[in-house]
Design a protein around this motif. Structure first.
Motif: not given
Length: 255
Positions: A65-78, A80-85, A87-95
C-alpha cells in the motif's frame, strides 16, 4: 507432459506449511483481542485491543500500500488530470517512456514504476484465480488503483502506519507496566509479555499466506499463458482466454 498438474502438486503442500505454521502460532491471541475489540466490557479495553491488532512493522500488505501511494504521487498531478477517464492512453504513454520511444515523464516515476512491477507485478484483482489479469498483464488495472492514492484528502499510509506503530508500542508497554504490580505480578506480566511477543512475530505475517498463494497462482498463470500462445499458434485454441475454460489435465494433454 503432466507439467501443470505437477507444478500445482508441488506448490500446494508448500503453501499449506506456510498457512498452518503462521496461523497456528498466532491465531489464539488474535482471536481473543478481536473479541475484546468488538465486545469488550469498557471502551478502553476495546481501544487497547484495536491498537494491539495493528501497527506492526514489515507487514507485506502495508508495504504494498505504501509503495502504491509513493508510485501514484511520483507522477505529476497535472499528468493524472490530463488522462482522467483515459487510463488506457496513460498506460500507453508510460509504456512508450519505458521502452525509450518517448521521454516526457519524470525519471523518478519510471524508476518507481519498474521497481513496483518487479515487486508487485504479480498482483491484481481476484489474485487466487489463475484466469485473473495481473498488473504486469494490463497496467491499466494498476493505474485504476493508483488514481485512488492521489489528492490532498488521501493520507500517506506510511504516516498512518508510523502513528499506529507508536500507539501499539505504547499500549503494550502500558499493559506490561500495569501487570507488574499485585499479588500475582510475575505471572500476570509474564502472560502479557508472552502474548505481546506472539503478536510481534505473528501480526506482520498474517497476510503472508494469501500473498504467497497469490504469487504462486500468478507464476502458474505465466506458464498457462505460454501454453496458450503455443496452442493458439497451432490452432488448437480459437481465442485468448479459452485456455482458462480447460482443466490442468486437459492443458497437459493438449501440449
Amino acid at each position: 507432459s503432466m507439467y501443470f498438474k505437477e507444478l500445482w502438486a508441488v506448490s500446494e503442500p508448500i503453501f499449506n506449511q506456510i498457512v498452518f505454521g503462521i496461523m497456528g502460532a498466532g491465531m489464539s491471541p488474535y482471536q481473543e483481542l478481536d473479541e475484546i475489540r468488538q465486545n469488550g466490557k469498557t471502551e478502553q479495553a476495546k481501544q487497547d485491543a484495536d491498537q494491539l491488532l495493528g501497527g506492526y512493522e514489515n507487514d507485506d500488505l502495508m508495504q504494498a500500500n505504501i509503495s502504491m501511494y509513493e508510485l501514484a504521487n511520483a507522477l505529476p498531478r497535472e499528468v493524472w488530470s490530463q488522462y482522467e477517464g483515459r487510463l488506457d492512453e496513460l498506460a500507453g504513454r508510460i509504456a512508450a517512456n519505458l521502452s525509450g520511444q518517448a521521454a516526457d515523464l519524470p525519471a523518478d516515476f519510471l524508476t518507481a514504476w519498474r521497481s513496483f512491477m518487479d515487486r508487485f507485478g504479480w498482483d491484481g484483482s481476484d489474485q487466487v484465480f489463475v484466469s485473473s489479469t495481473r498488473y504486469r498483464d494490463d497496467p491499466e488495472i494498476l493505474l485504476s488503483r493508483l488514481q485512488h492514492s492521489i489528492g490532498a484528502s488521501v493520507k500517506d499510509p506510511a504516516a498512518t502506519q508510523k502513528e499506529r506503530v507508536a500507539k501499539r508500542v505504547a499500549t503494550m508497554a502500558r499493559q506490561e507496566a500495569a501487570a507488574s504490580s499485585g499479588c500475582f505480578a510475575w505471572w500476570s506480566q509474564s502472560k502479557i509479555q508472552k502474548r505481546n511477543n506472539i503478536l510481534k512475530n505473528f501480526m506482520n505475517t498474517r497476510n503472508k499466506p494469501k500473498l504467497v498463494l497469490s504469487r504462486m497462482v500468478a507464476d502458474l498463470r505465466l506458464e498457462v499463458l505460454r501454453a496458450q500462445d503455443e496452442l493458439l499458434k497451432s490452432k488448437r485454441l480459437d481465442e485468448d482466454g479459452d485456455i482458462f475454460h480447460l482443466e490442468l489435465d486437459e492443458v497437459d494433454q493438449a501440449m
